[in-house]
Write a protein that holds these residues in place. Structure first.
Motif, PDB file in Angstrom:
ATOM      1  N   ILE A 114      56.641  39.083  38.097  1.00 20.26           N
ATOM      2  CA  ILE A 114      56.270  37.773  38.316  1.00 20.26           C
ATOM      3  C   ILE A 114      54.610  38.066  38.041  1.00 20.26           C
ATOM      4  O   ILE A 114      53.741  37.563  38.080  1.00 20.26           O
ATOM      5  CB  ILE A 114      56.456  36.901  39.556  1.00 20.26           C
ATOM      6  N   GLY A 115      54.049  39.201  37.767  1.00 22.57           N
ATOM      7  CA  GLY A 115      53.347  39.283  37.618  1.00 22.57           C
ATOM      8  C   GLY A 115      52.103  40.610  38.639  1.00 22.57           C
ATOM      9  O   GLY A 115      52.905  40.755  39.883  1.00 22.57           O
ATOM     10  N   GLN A 116      50.735  40.777  38.384  1.00 24.36           N
ATOM     11  CA  GLN A 116      50.271  41.612  38.963  1.00 24.36           C
ATOM     12  C   GLN A 116      50.346  40.803  40.674  1.00 24.36           C
ATOM     13  O   GLN A 116      50.550  39.243  41.099  1.00 24.36           O
ATOM     14  CB  GLN A 116      49.011  41.610  38.575  1.00 24.36           C
ATOM     15  N   ARG A 117      50.366  41.173  41.929  1.00 19.83           N
ATOM     16  CA  ARG A 117      49.925  40.429  42.864  1.00 19.83           C
ATOM     17  C   ARG A 117      49.281  39.530  43.601  1.00 19.83           C
ATOM     18  O   ARG A 117      49.501  38.575  43.963  1.00 19.83           O
ATOM     19  CB  ARG A 117      49.868  41.869  44.326  1.00 19.83           C
ATOM     20  N   THR A 118      48.108  40.030  42.925  1.00 18.47           N
ATOM     21  CA  THR A 118      47.346  39.223  43.450  1.00 18.47           C
ATOM     22  C   THR A 118      46.679  37.769  42.096  1.00 18.47           C
ATOM     23  O   THR A 118      46.390  36.818  42.584  1.00 18.47           O
ATOM     24  CB  THR A 118      45.496  39.480  43.250  1.00 18.47           C
TER      25      THR A 118
END
Lengths: 352, 349
Positions: free
Chosen positions: A141-145
């Motif tokens: 779902i993409g980068q954590r931030t």
């Protein structure tokens, strides 16, 4: 010929000669190190950082429903959330939450990745396989931030887990997609967060049992070795900095639970502190455990430079290179469990 | 060859020049004394708590292992490295400004920095290089190759390579390469992290052994600079006048280009890109000695290491950790450059 430039050339020759002289004059460090041993004094970890057993969910948070009981109402750090049925499609957005979900037997349908890391860190892959899934089944779902809300919505989750660190403003958006439970997210808070997250999944007792198991294994290691007279230094080498890992790092908490002393450079109230090359000797210990960013722990120096060679622990053969991902990049029960395993191995090897 | 008179630019300045004798020799002596002082500071300051007597004892080979290690393995190499890198940057900056007759010229204009950064990024991304010794070879190779490419592009077409064409070619090639470098590092987060620290420019953690392979190139660069210094005085008055004075314009340019390539490439290989030194120091030197290129070069050779070592020493004091020298030179350099720019009469070309 112009007259002045000769001065230039002369000074350059002088520079070269001076350099050669310096190299020739350097004292023999090999000789000086013969009598060097770990001379420092370890510091005990403050007692309030110790105790997997005493962890409780913050007052007023968690759920009143029993284990596995749905629908349940969960009070958490961003509000109160109704979870109508046992969640089958969980998305973990924040760091450490994939570790937590897997440790409770749940394979999320989607998860984020840390910067420069895979969605499923290598150390979690065996657990994913044990649970009858494969790492590729967990969608990115993409980068954590910067999680991609559309990717999360496309997974049609029935529970989203996140935390306050960096995602606070996304809580409303995530809640619009599915019931969302937020934890605190400070790295030193993982045990409390673990219980709260488990409470949302209806598996709090299982999480408590896991923490109890960590406590018991720590006691076992403590009984076999003498942690209160052994200083363990945890060092992480990054490109241009050397960090002495503190008592609030996941690995630092494992060391604290066993009862090891820590070097003076290991901060009691922080995850890590940078140590300059000049003061590196203060991060020495009876045992040295080191990882390096990008290092797998398989090469002898963990991929880092040779800065650590001056430490007495390295010269005494008491230094171990470890997998940076397990030891220093992740927080959670599974990471801690692996750290405990490796610590036991390192201690056994050191005792021989 | 006859010693050329200083170029004359306007009566007022000539008058000022006559009225105020330039402190050439005394300035040089003062510079050398200051250089010795900061070099000593380079050995006696640092995050480790060591008194000056302890440092002196360690210098003579007496002391605890960690004291000896700090002085001999950490402080001496970084100070020597700062001296060498500073000298190379200072000379190449002075040469660039003289040849292009552009006060904003900087050794990086010919593509040395962009080429070095590009090669280091490739080395990290494709070959997994992760040691300073490895970066050095990529940086040096990249700097030399790209400067050669810039020369080739600048001298393509009719007529000789003028400084203007070289500058344009350098800026264009540099822009393209920086774009590719950015693309590489954005796609490869590991490369991004490693490039970030290389890009700051630092003299820390480099063994003196690294100096060995680069030093011959630097020596050659300084020799070329020395040979070019005299004719550069003539070229400062314009190509036609220089030719009429008997200077070999083309030969001098080739010497300057070789010198700048070797010196800037070598410095970047050793320390990463360190900005402002090559730009600023020649201005200070001009301000002290006037327009004679030979004196400017000699003073740059002393002042630039002075700045780099001082920046390195300062970087150890400012924060609890350490600030890379490239960042400190930018902090120190920018205000000084502004001050100098405002005294245009003194430092203009």
């Amino acid at each position: 010929m112009p007259r002045r430039p000769q001065l230039t050339r002369r000074s350059l020759v002088l520079t070269g000669a001076a350099t050669a002289l310096l190299v020739a004059c350097a004292p023999d460090l090999e000789q000086a190190e013969a009598d060097a041993d770990f001379a420092g004094e370890g510091v005990p970890v403050p007692t309030d950082h110790v105790g997997y057993r005493d962890v409780v969910i913050a007052e007023g948070m968690g759920s009143e429903q029993g284990e596995g009981e749905f629908p349940r109402t969960v009070q958490h750090v961003a509000g109160t959330t109704e979870i109508p049925a046992e969640p089958l499609r969980v998305v973990t957005v924040s760091g450490g939450q994939l570790d937590a979900a897997l440790s409770l037997g749940i394979v999320p349908v989607g998860s984020s990745n840390a910067k420069a890391a895979n969605t499923v860190p290598g150390y979690l892959e065996p657990t994913v396989l044990e649970l009858g899934s494969a790492a590729r089944d967990i969608a990115s779902i993409g980068q954590r931030t910067e999680p991609q809300l559309e990717a999360i919505a496309a997974l049609e989750p029935d529970l989203i887990l996140g935390n306050l660190s960096g995602l606070e403003e996304l809580y409303e958006d995530l809640s619009a997609i599915a019931p969302t439970v937020f934890t605190e997210g400070a790295p030193d808070n993982w045990r409390e967060d673990y219980l709260l997250l488990a409470s949302a999944l209806g598996r709090q007792e299982q999480a408590e049992a896991n923490l109890e198991e960590l406590a018991q294994r720590s006691e076992q290691i403590a009984a076999e070795h003498a942690p209160d007279s052994t200083t363990v230094s945890l060092i992480r080498v990054q490109e241009d900095r050397i960090r002495s890992m503190g008592c609030l790092a996941t690995a630092g908490m494992v060391m604290a639970e066993i009862g090891f002393l820590r070097p003076a450079t290991a901060p009691a109230d922080a995850v890590s502190e940078d140590v300059s090359l000049e003061n590196l000797d203060q991060a020495d210990g009876d045992l040295l455990i080191h990882g390096s960013l990008g290092g797998s722990g398989e090469s002898s120096d963990g991929g880092g430079g040779d800065e650590l060679e001056r430490l007495s622990a390295v010269r005494r053969g008491m230094a171990s290179a470890v997998d940076d991902e397990i030891w220093f990049q992740n927080a959670g029960y599974l990471a801690s469990s692996l750290i405990l395993d490796e610590t036991a191995e390192i201690l056994a090897a050191a005792a021989r | 060859m006859t010693v050329l008179p200083a170029p004359v630019r306007g009566d007022r300045e000539a008058a000022a020049s006559r009225a105020r004798p330039r402190p050439r020799v005394s300035g040089l002596v003062l510079g050398l004394v200051l250089l010795a002082v900061v070099a000593l500071a380079g050995l006696t300051t640092g995050s480790r708590d060591m008194s000056i007597p302890e440092v002196l004892r360690a210098l003579s080979g007496v002391g605890s292992y960690d004291d000896l290690y700090t002085v001999w393995v950490l402080r001496i190499p970084r100070t020597v490295m700062a001296l060498v890198v500073g000298a190379a940057l200072g000379i190449s900056g002075a040469l660039m400004q003289a040849m292009t007759r552009n006060p904003l010229a900087d050794p990086g204009i010919l593509g040395a920095n962009a080429g070095a950064a590009f090669a280091v990024a490739l080395g990290i991304a494709l070959w997994g290089v992760h040691e300073i010794g490895g970066y050095m070879w990529f940086a040096f190779g990249g700097a030399l190759a790209v400067t050669a490419l810039v020369h080739a592009i600048g001298s393509a077409g009719t007529g000789p390579a003028t400084p203007l064409r070289l500058t344009l070619a350098g800026v264009a090639v540099g822009a393209v390469l920086s774009g590719i470098t950015t693309a590489i590092t954005l796609r490869d987060p590991d490369a991004f992290d490693r490039m970030r620290s290389w890009h700051a420019g630092s003299v820390v953690g480099r063994d003196l052994d690294l100096l060995g392979p680069v030093l011959p190139f630097l020596v050659l660069g300084v020799v070329c600079a020395a040979l070019a210094a005299g004719p550069l005085n003539a070229i400062a008055m314009g190509d036609d006048l220089a030719r009429s004075l008997g200077a070999h314009v083309h030969r001098t340019r080739v010497l300057v280009l070789v010198a700048v390539t070797l010196l800037a490439g070598g410095a970047t290989a050793l320390a990463g890109p360190i900005g402002f030194v090559g730009l600023m120091i020649p201005h200070v030197a001009r301000w002290i000695v006037g327009p004679d290129q030979r004196w400017i070069l000699v003073h740059s050779l002393v002042l630039a290491p002075l700045l780099v070592v001082a920046a390195d020493v300062l970087g150890r004091q400012i924060t609890s950790g350490e600030l890379p020298v490239g960042i400190v030179t930018a902090f120190v350099g920018a205000p000084v450059l502004i001050v100098l720019a405002r005294r245009r009469r003194a430092s203009g070309l």
